[in-house]
Design a protein around this motif. Structure first.
Motif, PDB file in Angstrom:
ATOM      1  N   UNK A 135       1.050  -1.086   0.009  1.00 45.08           N
ATOM      2  CA  UNK A 135       0.111   0.036   0.022  1.00 45.08           C
ATOM      3  C   UNK A 135       0.760   1.248   0.021  1.00 45.08           C
ATOM      4  N   UNK A 136       1.734   1.351   0.891  1.00 45.80           N
ATOM      5  CA  UNK A 136       2.967   2.248   0.709  1.00 45.80           C
ATOM      6  C   UNK A 136       3.587   2.691  -0.548  1.00 45.80           C
ATOM      7  N   UNK A 137       4.039   1.389  -1.075  1.00 46.78           N
ATOM      8  CA  UNK A 137       4.395   1.764  -2.457  1.00 46.78           C
ATOM      9  C   UNK A 137       3.576   2.283  -3.427  1.00 46.78           C
ATOM     10  N   UNK A 138       2.129   1.813  -3.517  1.00 48.28           N
ATOM     11  CA  UNK A 138       1.309   2.183  -4.391  1.00 48.28           C
ATOM     12  C   UNK A 138       0.910   3.502  -4.319  1.00 48.28           C
ATOM     13  N   UNK A 139       1.083   3.985  -3.009  1.00 44.02           N
ATOM     14  CA  UNK A 139       0.564   5.554  -2.672  1.00 44.02           C
ATOM     15  C   UNK A 139       1.846   6.222  -3.252  1.00 44.02           C
ATOM     16  N   UNK A 140       3.161   6.088  -3.034  1.00 43.76           N
ATOM     17  CA  UNK A 140       4.057   6.786  -3.638  1.00 43.76           C
ATOM     18  C   UNK A 140       4.226   6.591  -5.253  1.00 43.76           C
ATOM     19  N   UNK A 141       3.978   5.473  -5.700  1.00 40.25           N
ATOM     20  CA  UNK A 141       3.982   5.511  -7.201  1.00 40.25           C
ATOM     21  C   UNK A 141       3.057   6.328  -7.733  1.00 40.25           C
ATOM     22  N   UNK A 142       1.680   6.318  -7.234  1.00 37.12           N
ATOM     23  CA  UNK A 142       0.782   7.195  -7.699  1.00 37.12           C
ATOM     24  C   UNK A 142       0.941   8.711  -7.695  1.00 37.12           C
ATOM     25  N   UNK A 143       1.629   8.872  -6.374  1.00 38.76           N
ATOM     26  CA  UNK A 143       1.948  10.517  -6.180  1.00 38.76           C
ATOM     27  C   UNK A 143       2.992  10.762  -7.222  1.00 38.76           C
ATOM     28  N   UNK A 144       3.878  10.012  -7.693  1.00 37.46           N
ATOM     29  CA  UNK A 144       5.143  10.287  -8.583  1.00 37.46           C
ATOM     30  C   UNK A 144       4.692  10.303  -9.943  1.00 37.46           C
ATOM     31  N   UNK A 145       3.947   9.074 -10.376  1.00 36.48           N
ATOM     32  CA  UNK A 145       3.819   8.769 -11.654  1.00 36.48           C
ATOM     33  C   UNK A 145       2.315   9.162 -12.115  1.00 36.48           C
ATOM     34  N   UNK A 146       1.400   9.223 -11.315  1.00 32.63           N
ATOM     35  CA  UNK A 146      -0.010   9.851 -11.658  1.00 32.63           C
ATOM     36  C   UNK A 146      -0.922   8.680 -11.686  1.00 32.63           C
ATOM     37  N   UNK A 147      -0.443   7.393 -11.322  1.00 33.32           N
ATOM     38  CA  UNK A 147      -1.458   6.186 -11.606  1.00 33.32           C
ATOM     39  C   UNK A 147      -0.914   5.110 -10.724  1.00 33.32           C
ATOM     40  N   UNK A 148      -1.828   4.112 -10.256  1.00 35.41           N
ATOM     41  CA  UNK A 148      -1.396   3.129  -9.543  1.00 35.41           C
ATOM     42  C   UNK A 148      -0.552   2.215 -10.421  1.00 35.41           C
ATOM     43  N   UNK A 149       0.574   1.450  -9.534  1.00 30.90           N
ATOM     44  CA  UNK A 149       1.167   0.392 -10.249  1.00 30.90           C
ATOM     45  C   UNK A 149       0.610  -0.492 -10.923  1.00 30.90           C
ATOM     46  N   UNK A 150      -0.815  -1.052 -10.694  1.00 36.60           N
ATOM     47  CA  UNK A 150      -1.671  -1.984 -11.367  1.00 36.60           C
ATOM     48  C   UNK A 150      -2.227  -1.440 -12.526  1.00 36.60           C
ATOM     49  N   UNK A 151      -2.691  -0.053 -12.312  1.00 39.29           N
ATOM     50  CA  UNK A 151      -3.113   0.454 -13.714  1.00 39.29           C
ATOM     51  C   UNK A 151      -1.937   0.917 -14.854  1.00 39.29           C
ATOM     52  N   UNK A 152      -0.915   1.138 -13.964  1.00 44.13           N
ATOM     53  CA  UNK A 152       0.155   1.524 -15.195  1.00 44.13           C
ATOM     54  C   UNK A 152       0.436   0.063 -15.892  1.00 44.13           C
ATOM     55  N   UNK A 153       0.581  -0.912 -15.169  1.00 47.84           N
ATOM     56  CA  UNK A 153       0.985  -2.315 -15.726  1.00 47.84           C
ATOM     57  C   UNK A 153      -0.099  -2.477 -16.715  1.00 47.84           C
ATOM     58  N   UNK A 154      -1.370  -2.346 -16.411  1.00 51.67           N
ATOM     59  CA  UNK A 154      -2.430  -2.446 -17.412  1.00 51.67           C
ATOM     60  C   UNK A 154      -2.551  -1.811 -18.577  1.00 51.67           C
ATOM     61  N   UNK A 155      -2.147  -0.644 -18.352  1.00 54.93           N
ATOM     62  CA  UNK A 155      -2.030   0.364 -19.694  1.00 54.93           C
ATOM     63  C   UNK A 155      -1.053  -0.151 -20.592  1.00 54.93           C
TER      64      UNK A 155
END
Length: 313
Positions: free
Chosen positions: A286-306
């Motif tokens: 959860x902490x990683x996903x929050x940091x990733x979304x803050x920096x990249x603009x989307x969650x890790x799972x959404x990024x991978x799906x895209x």
């Protein structure tokens, strides 16, 4: 670990890919005006002379006079105007062709023709952002400078491969294109002071020991005092120098480097997000996903799906 090894780290993570070769050999007055359709464009003059101007974010740059062996890297520009040639009469209009046939360069006369080769540099989204912020809109590496001697040899070899049609030339062109980009960045660092950012940080020798630690062990919970000690500085001096050079505090740089690593790792469908979070030093997925979304603009799972979703034809 010298700064060039840190640069190798960055090249590995941003997935520098092939340079799609194009070019022309022309005798007499000529002009080429076109829209730049990709973020990173390389142009190298093999023979003759040319004058180049570009436009885009930040306003126009140029004109820049090119000599044989000169290389230009265009960073997120939108339009290009090049012209050259000797003699009277209206200039011949050169239009970039799709499906460029590199063997068309085989008949070039390097003593009389203007010969130019170039193409596109491919990197992943993290690499595009790094290069966009680290470089000016136009990087001109002059062949006559000491820093460009290796680059001039690569440009000559690039022309040989592009014009020869030898077995394996397409592979050689791709590999040579990566080396040209590397030497452009090396020469740029040697001939100019880069703007504040990661590229300037990579070239800063006093900070290199601390940067090595951050790159070698990105998942460790580094203390500022440890990094300062590695650089042989006090905490205050180290923090001030790092911010001046990189534009961010050391631990902010570490957080952003972790996101570069994460974006590369998430391209592998076998990498589990929870395992990646632990490897990069986050206490939970959860902490990683929050940091990733803050920096990249989307969650890790959404990024991978895209990344997995096929683009429409």
């Amino acid at each position: 670990m010298p700064a060039t090894d840190a640069l190798s780290d960055v090249f590995d993570q941003v997935e520098v890919r092939s340079v799609i070769t194009g070019g022309f050999a022309v005798r007499g007055p000529w002009a080429s005006r076109h829209t730049i359709g990709q973020p990173l464009k390389l142009a190298a003059l093999v023979a003759g002379s040319a004058r180049l101007s570009v436009d885009g974010p930040g306003g126009p740059d140029g004109p820049v006079d090119l000599a044989p062996g000169d290389v230009v890297l265009l960073n997120h520009r939108t339009s290009l105007d090049m012209r050259g040639g000797r003699g009277d009469g209206p200039p011949r209009e050169l239009i970039p062709e799709l499906g460029f046939d590199s063997l068309a360069l085989a008949a070039a006369d390097l003593a009389t023709d203007d010969v130019l080769v170039g193409g596109w540099v491919g990197v992943n989204p993290a690499g595009l952002e790094l290069l966009r912020t680290a470089l000016p809109g136009l990087v001109h590496v002059r062949a006559r400078t000491p820093a460009a001697s290796r680059l001039a040899a690569l440009v000559a070899q690039h022309f040989v491969e592009a014009s020869s049609g030898r077995l394996g030339s397409a592979f050689a062109i791709r590999q040579n294109g990566q080396l040209i980009l590397l030497e452009v960045l090396r020469a740029y660092l040697e001939q100019e002071q880069p703007p504040t950012g990661w590229l300037r940080l990579l070239a800063d020798e006093p900070l290199a020991p601390a940067l090595r630690l951050l790159h070698e062990q990105p998942g460790r919970a580094w203390e500022l005092a440890e990094l300062a000690r590695a650089a042989g500085m006090s905490r205050t001096t180290f923090a001030a120098r790092f911010r001046t050079v990189a534009g961010t505090p050391p631990l902010t740089y570490l957080a952003r480097w972790r996101m570069v690593l994460a974006q590369r790792a998430l391209r592998d469908p076998d990498v589990r997000v929870a395992a990646l979070a632990a490897e990069l030093g986050y206490g939970s997925e959860s902490a990683f996903s929050t940091a990733f979304k803050r920096e990249i603009g989307e969650s890790p799972l959404r990024y991978r799906q895209r990344l997995r979703t096929p683009r429409p034809a």
